[in-house]
Design an enzyme around this catalytic site. Structure first.
Site, mmCIF file in Angstrom:
data_model
loop_
_atom_site.group_PDB
_atom_site.id
_atom_site.type_symbol
_atom_site.label_atom_id
_atom_site.label_comp_id
_atom_site.label_asym_id
_atom_site.label_seq_id
_atom_site.Cartn_x
_atom_site.Cartn_y
_atom_site.Cartn_z
ATOM 1 N N ASP A 13 5.755 1.811 -29.999
ATOM 2 C CA ASP A 13 4.949 3.018 -29.763
ATOM 3 C C ASP A 13 3.819 3.193 -30.765
ATOM 4 O O ASP A 13 3.429 4.314 -31.104
ATOM 5 C CB ASP A 13 5.850 4.279 -29.753
ATOM 6 N N LYS A 16 -0.039 0.300 -28.607
ATOM 7 C CA LYS A 16 -0.436 -1.029 -28.097
ATOM 8 C C LYS A 16 -1.179 -0.922 -26.762
ATOM 9 O O LYS A 16 -2.152 -1.627 -26.532
ATOM 10 C CB LYS A 16 0.805 -1.922 -27.909
ATOM 11 N N GLY A 40 6.931 1.466 -22.883
ATOM 12 C CA GLY A 40 6.100 2.476 -22.240
ATOM 13 C C GLY A 40 4.762 2.424 -22.937
ATOM 14 O O GLY A 40 4.647 2.809 -24.100
ATOM 15 N N HIS A 41 3.764 1.856 -22.282
ATOM 16 C CA HIS A 41 2.446 1.683 -22.900
ATOM 17 C C HIS A 41 1.472 2.666 -22.255
ATOM 18 O O HIS A 41 1.162 2.561 -21.074
ATOM 19 C CB HIS A 41 1.964 0.232 -22.721
ATOM 20 N N GLN A 224 7.460 -3.380 -27.626
ATOM 21 C CA GLN A 224 8.284 -2.942 -28.764
ATOM 22 C C GLN A 224 7.521 -3.183 -30.072
ATOM 23 O O GLN A 224 6.311 -3.098 -30.071
ATOM 24 C CB GLN A 224 9.653 -3.647 -28.772
HETATM 25 P P1 GDP Z 1 2.760 1.760 -27.147
HETATM 26 O O1 GDP Z 1 4.155 1.676 -26.638
HETATM 27 O O2 GDP Z 1 2.576 1.001 -28.416
HETATM 28 O O3 GDP Z 1 1.729 1.409 -26.123
HETATM 29 O O4 GDP Z 1 2.525 3.289 -27.540
HETATM 30 P P2 GDP Z 1 2.921 4.570 -26.626
HETATM 31 O O5 GDP Z 1 1.989 4.660 -25.500
HETATM 32 O O6 GDP Z 1 4.380 4.547 -26.321
HETATM 33 O O7 GDP Z 1 2.740 5.739 -27.668
HETATM 34 C C1 GDP Z 1 1.497 5.989 -28.267
HETATM 35 C C2 GDP Z 1 1.082 7.431 -27.919
HETATM 36 O O8 GDP Z 1 0.014 7.825 -28.751
HETATM 37 C C3 GDP Z 1 0.552 7.566 -26.507
HETATM 38 O O9 GDP Z 1 0.840 8.856 -26.039
HETATM 39 C C4 GDP Z 1 -0.949 7.375 -26.673
HETATM 40 O O10 GDP Z 1 -1.699 8.012 -25.653
HETATM 41 C C5 GDP Z 1 -1.178 8.035 -27.998
HETATM 42 N N1 GDP Z 1 -2.258 7.472 -28.834
HETATM 43 C C6 GDP Z 1 -2.671 6.185 -28.951
HETATM 44 N N2 GDP Z 1 -3.627 6.076 -29.917
HETATM 45 C C7 GDP Z 1 -3.795 7.307 -30.415
HETATM 46 C C8 GDP Z 1 -4.626 7.851 -31.467
HETATM 47 O O11 GDP Z 1 -5.360 7.157 -32.150
HETATM 48 N N3 GDP Z 1 -4.532 9.197 -31.696
HETATM 49 C C9 GDP Z 1 -3.684 9.996 -30.988
HETATM 50 N N4 GDP Z 1 -3.667 11.305 -31.298
HETATM 51 N N5 GDP Z 1 -2.908 9.534 -29.997
HETATM 52 C C10 GDP Z 1 -2.947 8.213 -29.735
HETATM 53 P P1 IMO Z 2 7.085 0.041 -26.560
HETATM 54 O O1 IMO Z 2 6.644 -1.265 -25.966
HETATM 55 C C1 IMO Z 2 10.036 2.129 -29.008
HETATM 56 C C2 IMO Z 2 14.187 0.723 -28.755
HETATM 57 C C3 IMO Z 2 15.222 1.621 -28.105
HETATM 58 C C4 IMO Z 2 16.457 1.209 -28.887
HETATM 59 C C5 IMO Z 2 16.254 -0.283 -29.069
HETATM 60 C C6 IMO Z 2 16.967 -1.145 -28.035
HETATM 61 O O2 IMO Z 2 6.729 1.230 -25.748
HETATM 62 O O3 IMO Z 2 6.665 0.142 -27.981
HETATM 63 P P2 IMO Z 2 16.559 -1.635 -25.447
HETATM 64 O O4 IMO Z 2 16.400 -0.701 -24.278
HETATM 65 O O5 IMO Z 2 15.397 -2.537 -25.688
HETATM 66 O O6 IMO Z 2 17.852 -2.387 -25.414
HETATM 67 O O7 IMO Z 2 16.676 -0.652 -26.730
HETATM 68 O O8 IMO Z 2 14.860 -0.511 -28.982
HETATM 69 N N1 IMO Z 2 12.998 0.427 -27.908
HETATM 70 C C7 IMO Z 2 11.783 0.938 -28.125
HETATM 71 N N2 IMO Z 2 11.351 1.835 -29.039
HETATM 72 N N3 IMO Z 2 9.153 1.563 -28.158
HETATM 73 C C8 IMO Z 2 9.558 0.639 -27.250
HETATM 74 O O9 IMO Z 2 8.694 -0.047 -26.481
HETATM 75 C C9 IMO Z 2 10.932 0.317 -27.180
HETATM 76 N N4 IMO Z 2 11.677 -0.510 -26.407
HETATM 77 C C10 IMO Z 2 12.929 -0.441 -26.875
HETATM 78 O O10 IMO Z 2 14.904 2.970 -28.284
HETATM 79 O O11 IMO Z 2 16.449 1.801 -30.155
HETATM 80 MG MG MG Z 3 5.693 2.957 -26.013
#
Ligand code: GDP
Ligand code: IMO
Ligand code: MG
Length: 422
Positions: A13, A16, A40-41, A224
């Site tokens: 998170d 990415k 979840g991207h 991840q």
């Molecule tokens: P990922 O799994 O690495 O793709 O990240 P996620 O999408 O799960 O979580 C990142 C969250 O931060 C999402 O809700 C994005 O929309 C948000 N986000 C990404 N870059 C920024 C930033 O520079 N500032 C803020 N405030 N939010 C951001």
């Molecule tokens: P993105 O790509 C954050 C965490 C789960 C748990 C552990 C194992 O959005 O960054 P799993 O379901 O893979 O067996 O869970 O890894 N986890 C993540 N945490 N971002 C993710 O993906 C994750 N995918 C798995 O919360 O602790």
């Molecule tokens: Mg994510």
């Protein structure tokens, strides 16, 4: 031409999805190399937010090829939901999304096994996303899994039933009541195969190497984060794939000598969902502020993310494991109102300071912090690095110096436009 690899350097998170979306115009091909719908991207543009789970984050650029690589585990049900959401937006993903025949399939019983196993662990649970990731990779290494290409073979149903029946035996041993859940899950799953079969299944290792050889730019997208890597994360509180750069070679069939840049995405503070060590975790108001201002709730499960200060020992470990060549720094804007910002520069373990991430998950880690003055100014509209407040730039430069890696992109908001390229 070489393959650039983009991945998370923390616990997932990091942003990415947004980073890939922003960088995609520089590439011809975006390919996911591991993980599955546990990811979840999120990306935002034109006032709309999208969350992708299995589909690469380059999909909104219709002139770019997107590939789900062999290292990914795919759940057809979730795939169908994602495809339908994209089609609603007017996209035609069958045109620019291709799937490796060798990607493994997540069966409904894999998801039930994930639930049964987590329940069986009691308070030692991993906090899995319950998407069936662990059981699917387990079957892959046990050589009993089913792959995307198998759905076209005459033996598919026989093998599906055999695997399902083996899973049911295990579920019974766990005393897990699957009888109510399974029929509707299976019905949906079977139905979604129709959608999956509309896509072109490819030998992605050949295709990707052909792209490289014909001077096309390929970006490998990780899921991840490094600290959730099966090998190097705080085992067993990890995911079941190699999230580090090495995972891109096995997850796409690309040789290490073909690696170009390794782009590490770093959130300006830390978050973690699920169980496991988190040395800089904050249980106070500051932690709550990070969660609320940063919207730190899981994009896949909606769970509140644990929040804390930036952790340099963990980041140095990630830079070492991945050979990071540049960094995308995200979400510093979340701390814009903070008077003071802290960075953990070392761990104190049993009275001794160290920069190493310990093997033993149970040792008590006391983070040693360096304090920085906050910039206390909204930065979300700034688009030039030089226009950022002095304190912000000092924070950036400190991280660069400590990690010895340049920060090439600074993200100041979730939107595609809220990006500073240096
Ligand atoms: P990922 O799994 O690495 O793709 O990240 P996620 O999408 O799960 O979580 C990142 C969250 O931060 C999402 O809700 C994005 O929309 C948000 N986000 C990404 N870059 C920024 C930033 O520079 N500032 C803020 N405030 N939010 C951001
Ligand atoms: P993105 O790509 C954050 C965490 C789960 C748990 C552990 C194992 O959005 O960054 P799993 O379901 O893979 O067996 O869970 O890894 N986890 C993540 N945490 N971002 C993710 O993906 C994750 N995918 C798995 O919360 O602790
Ligand atoms: Mg994510």
């Amino acid at each position: 031409m070489k393959v650039d690899i983009l991945l998370g350097l923390q616990w997932g998170d990091e942003g990415k999805g947004k980073a890939v979306d922003v960088l995609t115009p520089r590439y011809d091909v975006v390919a996911r190399f591991q993980g599955g719908p546990n990811a979840g991207h999120s990306l935002e543009f034109n006032g709309m937010k999208h969350v992708l789970h299995i589909i690469p984050s380059g999909i909104f650029h219709e002139d770019k090829v997107n590939i789900i690589g062999n290292g990914v585990v795919l759940d057809p049900t979730i795939f169908q939901e994602e495809i339908e959401a994209l089609e609603k937006m007017g996209l035609t993903p069958t045109k620019n999304l291709f799937i490796s025949k060798k990607a493994h399939l997540i069966l409904p019983t894999h998801r039930l096994l994930d639930a049964a196993m987590e329940k069986g662990k009691g308070d030692k649970k991993i906090g899995s996303t319950l998407k069936g990731i662990g059981p699917t990779y387990t079957d892959k290494t046990a050589r009993s899994g089913l792959r995307v290409g198998d759905v076209l073979l005459p033996s598919f149903w026989e093998r599906y039933r055999a695997l399902e029946s083996a899973h049911i035996d295990i579920l019974k041993r766990y005393g897990f009541d699957y009888t109510e859940l399974l029929p509707s899950m299976e019905e949906k799953w079977l139905d979604s195969l129709r959608i999956l079969k509309q896509f072109t299944f490819i030998d992605s290792e050949y295709e990707i190497n052909n792209y490289i050889d014909s001077d096309k730019h390929v970006l490998a997208e990780g899921a991840q984060g490094t600290m959730l890597d099966l090998e190097f994360g705080a085992y067993p509180f990890v995911t079941s794939s190699n999230t580090i750069a090495a995972g891109a070679f096995t997850g796409l069939g690309v040789a290490p000598a073909k690696a170009g840049k390794v782009i590490g995405v770093v959130k300006a503070y830390c978050t973690r969902v699920g169980s496991g060590p988190f040395p800089t975790e904050l249980f106070d108001k500051t932690g709550e502020s990070l969660r609320e201002i940063g919207g730190e709730y899981g994009a896949t499960t909606g769970r509140p993310r644990r929040c804390g200060w930036l952790d340099l020992p963990a980041l140095k470990y990630a830079v070492m494991l991945n050979g990071v060549t540049e960094i995308v720094l995200t979400k510093a804007d979340v701390m814009s109102q903070f008077e003071t910002i802290k960075i953990c520069t070392a761990y104190e373990i049993n009275g001794e300071q160290t920069q190493r991430v310990p093997f033993d998950n149970t040792v008590e880690i006391k983070p040693v912090y360096t304090e920085f003055r906050g910039w206390q100014q909204d930065v979300s509209d700034i688009r030039n690095y030089d226009d950022l407040p002095l304190e912000f730039k000092q924070y950036v430069q400190y991280i660069e110096k400590e990690l010895n890696v340049p920060i090439s992109v600074v993200s100041v908001g979730p939107d595609r436009e809220a990006t500073i390229v240096r």
